[in-house]
Design a protein around this motif. Structure first.
Motif, PDB file in Angstrom:
ATOM      1  N   THR A   1     -27.462 -36.673 -28.046  1.00 53.59           N
ATOM      2  CA  THR A   1     -26.810 -37.943 -27.726  1.00 53.59           C
ATOM      3  C   THR A   1     -25.566 -37.716 -26.867  1.00 53.59           C
ATOM      4  N   THR A   2     -24.822 -36.663 -27.190  1.00 50.53           N
ATOM      5  CA  THR A   2     -23.613 -36.345 -26.422  1.00 50.53           C
ATOM      6  C   THR A   2     -23.947 -35.900 -25.003  1.00 50.53           C
ATOM      7  N   LYS A   3     -25.022 -35.125 -24.876  1.00 47.99           N
ATOM      8  CA  LYS A   3     -25.372 -34.581 -23.572  1.00 47.99           C
ATOM      9  C   LYS A   3     -26.053 -35.600 -22.678  1.00 47.99           C
ATOM     10  N   TRP A   4     -26.875 -36.486 -23.277  1.00 47.60           N
ATOM     11  CA  TRP A   4     -27.615 -37.475 -22.479  1.00 47.60           C
ATOM     12  C   TRP A   4     -27.345 -38.885 -23.008  1.00 47.60           C
ATOM     13  N   PRO A   5     -26.118 -39.388 -22.836  1.00 50.17           N
ATOM     14  CA  PRO A   5     -25.758 -40.683 -23.410  1.00 50.17           C
ATOM     15  C   PRO A   5     -26.507 -41.862 -22.804  1.00 50.17           C
ATOM     16  N   GLU A   6     -27.062 -41.710 -21.597  1.00 51.37           N
ATOM     17  CA  GLU A   6     -27.755 -42.812 -20.934  1.00 51.37           C
ATOM     18  C   GLU A   6     -29.259 -42.789 -21.157  1.00 51.37           C
ATOM     19  N   SER A   7     -29.775 -41.756 -21.795  1.00 55.51           N
ATOM     20  CA  SER A   7     -31.227 -41.604 -21.956  1.00 55.51           C
ATOM     21  C   SER A   7     -31.763 -42.554 -23.023  1.00 55.51           C
ATOM     22  N   LYS A   8     -32.743 -43.362 -22.663  1.00 55.41           N
ATOM     23  CA  LYS A   8     -33.373 -44.248 -23.642  1.00 55.41           C
ATOM     24  C   LYS A   8     -34.220 -43.444 -24.626  1.00 55.41           C
ATOM     25  N   PHE A   9     -34.821 -42.366 -24.120  1.00 54.23           N
ATOM     26  CA  PHE A   9     -35.626 -41.508 -25.008  1.00 54.23           C
ATOM     27  C   PHE A   9     -34.774 -40.968 -26.149  1.00 54.23           C
ATOM     28  N   VAL A  10     -33.527 -40.624 -25.849  1.00 53.46           N
ATOM     29  CA  VAL A  10     -32.625 -40.037 -26.842  1.00 53.46           C
ATOM     30  C   VAL A  10     -31.956 -41.101 -27.698  1.00 53.46           C
ATOM     31  N   ASN A  11     -31.541 -42.195 -27.114  1.00 50.07           N
ATOM     32  CA  ASN A  11     -30.640 -43.122 -27.798  1.00 50.07           C
ATOM     33  C   ASN A  11     -31.243 -44.456 -28.221  1.00 50.07           C
ATOM     34  N   ALA A  12     -32.285 -44.895 -27.582  1.00 51.12           N
ATOM     35  CA  ALA A  12     -32.816 -46.226 -27.887  1.00 51.12           C
ATOM     36  C   ALA A  12     -33.414 -46.282 -29.291  1.00 51.12           C
ATOM     37  N   GLU A  13     -33.086 -47.341 -30.012  1.00 47.65           N
ATOM     38  CA  GLU A  13     -33.617 -47.571 -31.355  1.00 47.65           C
ATOM     39  C   GLU A  13     -34.464 -48.840 -31.332  1.00 47.65           C
ATOM     40  N   TYR A  14     -35.671 -48.745 -31.891  1.00 45.65           N
ATOM     41  CA  TYR A  14     -36.596 -49.873 -31.899  1.00 45.65           C
ATOM     42  C   TYR A  14     -36.866 -50.302 -33.337  1.00 45.65           C
ATOM     43  N   PRO A  15     -36.415 -51.505 -33.726  1.00 44.50           N
ATOM     44  CA  PRO A  15     -36.625 -51.949 -35.107  1.00 44.50           C
ATOM     45  C   PRO A  15     -38.096 -52.220 -35.403  1.00 44.50           C
ATOM     46  N   VAL A  16     -38.549 -51.726 -36.555  1.00 41.57           N
ATOM     47  CA  VAL A  16     -39.940 -51.900 -36.986  1.00 41.57           C
ATOM     48  C   VAL A  16     -39.928 -52.305 -38.453  1.00 41.57           C
ATOM     49  N   LYS A  17     -40.766 -53.255 -38.811  1.00 43.30           N
ATOM     50  CA  LYS A  17     -40.908 -53.670 -40.205  1.00 43.30           C
ATOM     51  C   LYS A  17     -42.023 -52.844 -40.850  1.00 43.30           C
TER      52      LYS A  17
ATOM     53  N   PRO B   1     -44.123 -51.844 -44.505  1.00 40.45           N
ATOM     54  CA  PRO B   1     -44.382 -52.278 -45.881  1.00 40.45           C
ATOM     55  C   PRO B   1     -43.697 -51.358 -46.887  1.00 40.45           C
ATOM     56  N   LEU B   2     -43.138 -51.925 -47.937  1.00 42.64           N
ATOM     57  CA  LEU B   2     -42.484 -51.208 -49.039  1.00 42.64           C
ATOM     58  C   LEU B   2     -41.173 -50.527 -48.622  1.00 42.64           C
ATOM     59  N   TYR B   3     -40.839 -50.543 -47.337  1.00 41.59           N
ATOM     60  CA  TYR B   3     -39.605 -49.905 -46.867  1.00 41.59           C
ATOM     61  C   TYR B   3     -38.620 -50.920 -46.311  1.00 41.59           C
ATOM     62  N   GLY B   4     -39.139 -51.898 -45.575  1.00 41.64           N
ATOM     63  CA  GLY B   4     -38.271 -52.882 -44.943  1.00 41.64           C
ATOM     64  C   GLY B   4     -38.065 -52.565 -43.477  1.00 41.64           C
ATOM     65  N   SER B   5     -36.872 -52.804 -42.972  1.00 38.96           N
ATOM     66  CA  SER B   5     -36.579 -52.594 -41.563  1.00 38.96           C
ATOM     67  C   SER B   5     -36.335 -51.107 -41.286  1.00 38.96           C
ATOM     68  N   TYR B   6     -37.069 -50.572 -40.324  1.00 40.14           N
ATOM     69  CA  TYR B   6     -36.939 -49.161 -39.938  1.00 40.14           C
ATOM     70  C   TYR B   6     -36.691 -49.092 -38.438  1.00 40.14           C
ATOM     71  N   THR B   7     -35.758 -48.247 -38.023  1.00 41.05           N
ATOM     72  CA  THR B   7     -35.468 -48.090 -36.592  1.00 41.05           C
ATOM     73  C   THR B   7     -36.159 -46.840 -36.056  1.00 41.05           C
ATOM     74  N   PHE B   8     -37.077 -47.041 -35.125  1.00 42.22           N
ATOM     75  CA  PHE B   8     -37.837 -45.943 -34.534  1.00 42.22           C
ATOM     76  C   PHE B   8     -37.098 -45.400 -33.322  1.00 42.22           C
ATOM     77  N   ASN B   9     -37.031 -44.069 -33.226  1.00 45.96           N
ATOM     78  CA  ASN B   9     -36.374 -43.400 -32.102  1.00 45.96           C
ATOM     79  C   ASN B   9     -37.286 -42.279 -31.613  1.00 45.96           C
ATOM     80  N   PHE B  10     -37.529 -42.220 -30.304  1.00 47.69           N
ATOM     81  CA  PHE B  10     -38.472 -41.242 -29.759  1.00 47.69           C
ATOM     82  C   PHE B  10     -38.008 -39.803 -29.967  1.00 47.69           C
ATOM     83  N   LEU B  11     -36.719 -39.532 -29.719  1.00 49.52           N
ATOM     84  CA  LEU B  11     -36.221 -38.172 -29.918  1.00 49.52           C
ATOM     85  C   LEU B  11     -36.405 -37.743 -31.365  1.00 49.52           C
ATOM     86  N   ARG B  12     -36.011 -38.612 -32.301  1.00 51.01           N
ATOM     87  CA  ARG B  12     -36.139 -38.279 -33.719  1.00 51.01           C
ATOM     88  C   ARG B  12     -37.588 -37.977 -34.076  1.00 51.01           C
ATOM     89  N   PHE B  13     -38.508 -38.777 -33.569  1.00 49.47           N
ATOM     90  CA  PHE B  13     -39.922 -38.587 -33.886  1.00 49.47           C
ATOM     91  C   PHE B  13     -40.443 -37.263 -33.330  1.00 49.47           C
TER      92      PHE B  13
END
Length: 461
Positions: free
Chosen positions: A335-351, A353-365
């Motif tokens: 995140t520090t090295k590539w602050p503008e990268s959507k692959f690194v920083n973008a979070e996509y909310p996903v619903k 089941p049994l968990y609730g709201s989850y934020t998906f991130n490509f780098l994390r995955f």
């Protein structure tokens, strides 16, 4: 209108809700892992006198050093929080020591991941073998390949590793801590029953006998490896600051953390002594490296199987407690090295089941998936339980549990140079260094011997 102070702490981060109870659960989850399973073997190498005494010494040293470390969570002058172990070392010691700490800490995280993967697969295989022994008889081989269980554990970790951060793990640590109590009680109960039933195990004040069980050289090497096993049994200092960062700011975090450390180490030492001593009493000098999968116990088979299920479930949680700080470090650096990268920083909310709201991130995955797969493959290539456990414990114990906490304590002005307190800390520091070095040498020797007869991807229980 919501009051923002209800959602965030004074540093702008999400409000911390941890208590001494949740911190104790994290500690117990981190401490009581596969290390407890090797303690009967470790005591057998040293005997009735040295075995329990050395185990107690390790617990006292760990408790003392951890209490020093708890005082390093906040800067004593500014009150600023240190969110990670490395951050505390950088702020207090700086420079080269900060880099050395990072190497030691993150290497240990990788080693623990591999060790826990191996242990979980052995325990899963032991469930299948317990059922087989019951059906086919105790003389049957009932050998089974571990690879399928390594893959199953790896798939579970692929899923669990997608949890966003350490603060989401309180429930997992409580479940895992309950599992650790479960298999510890079962192991202790089975050992007591075996002793009460007349185990006739050969024991002695000095442990395994030279000329009967081992050669003189083997005795020395095994004692050194046993020291590493005992050190590994208390390995949690590398995540202590991260655990402390989950606590509410009132009462002061260091006060609450010291209480959690005392509770966690007291409980684990009690179980360790029972497991080590009763395991040795049950099996004597023939104690196996893992006393719940070595099948000195056969019946009741369902109880043996249940204990190994508990171990596997516990290690699912313990794996995450150790690996989440590594995940966070890599992701923060990206995140520090590539602050503008959507692959690194973008979070996509996903619903979910049994968990609730989850934020998906490509780098994390991508990064976490690749890490778990790599660790699983390495565990399939090098499936050595005792030597891996001993090496991890010996390698991490001195720098992370002893050296850096003592150095930070001194750097904060708590021990004047050449005072009795300073001298005592130096004696402790270098005494533990000697113990760690001989344990590292012994474990490396064991791995070299094991590799000579190794058939990669052919691990069999």
């Amino acid at each position: 209108m919501n009051n923002p102070t209800r959602c965030f702490d004074d540093d702008g981060r999400a409000k911390r809700t941890g208590t001494w109870l949740t911190a104790s659960a994290h500690i117990i989850t981190a401490v009581i892992g596969c290390g407890v399973l090797s303690l009967a073997w470790a005591v057998a190498q040293m005997g009735w006198i040295a075995g329990p005494i050395i185990l107690l010494v390790f617990s006292l040293v760990t408790w003392f050093a951890s209490a020093l470390q708890a005082d390093c969570y906040r800067n004593p002058t500014t009150g600023k929080r240190h969110y990670t172990y490395r951050e505390a070392v950088r702020s207090i010691l700086g420079g080269r020591k900060f880099k050395l700490c990072g190497i030691a800490q993150y290497s240990n995280f990788v080693g623990v991941s591999i060790g826990y993967t191996i242990t979980a697969s052995i325990s899963m295989a032991a469930v299948k073998r317990a059922i087989c022994f019951h059906r086919m008889g105790h003389q049957a081989g009932c050998h089974t390949h571990n690879n399928q269980f390594l893959i199953i554990f790896g798939i579970l970790q692929l899923l669990m590793s997608q949890l966003p951060n350490f603060h989401k793990l309180s429930w997992l640590s409580i479940v895992a801590a309950a599992m650790s109590f479960g298999y510890s009680f079962i192991g202790i109960g089975l050992a007591i029953a075996k002793v009460a039933g007349g185990s006739n195990a050969r024991t002695s004040f000095t442990g395994v006998e030279i000329g009967v069980d081992v050669t003189a050289a083997q005795k020395i090497w095994n004692i050194f490896t046993a020291l590493g096993n005992m050190a590994f049994a208390y390995a949690f200092s590398m995540v202590l600051i991260e655990i402390q960062d989950t606590l509410k700011p009132n009462p002061p975090e260091n006060v609450v953390m010291k209480k959690s450390i005392s509770v966690g180490i007291l409980i684990t030492t009690f179980f360790y002594l029972l497991c080590g001593v009763m395991g040795y009493a049950a099996f004597g000098n023939d104690a196996s490296g893992n006393f719940l999968t070595g099948f000195g116990f056969f019946e009741p088979y369902w109880l043996v199987a249940l204990a190994n299920i508990f171990i596997a479930v516990h290690l699912v949680g313990a794996y995450q407690v150790f690996v989440q700080p590594l995940f966070d470090f890599v992701e923060t650096q990206c995140t520090t090295k590539w602050p503008e990268s959507k692959f690194v920083n973008a979070e996509y909310p996903v619903k979910l089941p049994l968990y609730g709201s989850y934020t998906f991130n490509f780098l994390r995955f991508v990064w976490r998936t690749a890490y778990v797969i790599l660790v699983t493959i390495v565990a399939m290539i090098f499936p050595f339980f005792n030597d891996i456990v001993g090496l991890i414990g010996a390698f991490s114990f001195w720098p992370l549990t002893i050296y850096f906490p003592i150095e930070m304590y001194i750097a904060q002005g708590n021990a004047r140079k050449y005072s009795w307190r300073w001298i005592s800390l130096q004696v402790l520091k270098y005494g533990c260094l000697i113990v760690s070095l001989v344990a590292v040498v012994s474990s490396v020797r064991g791995l070299v011997v094991g590799v000579q007869n190794l058939k990669p991807f052919q691990s069999v229980s």
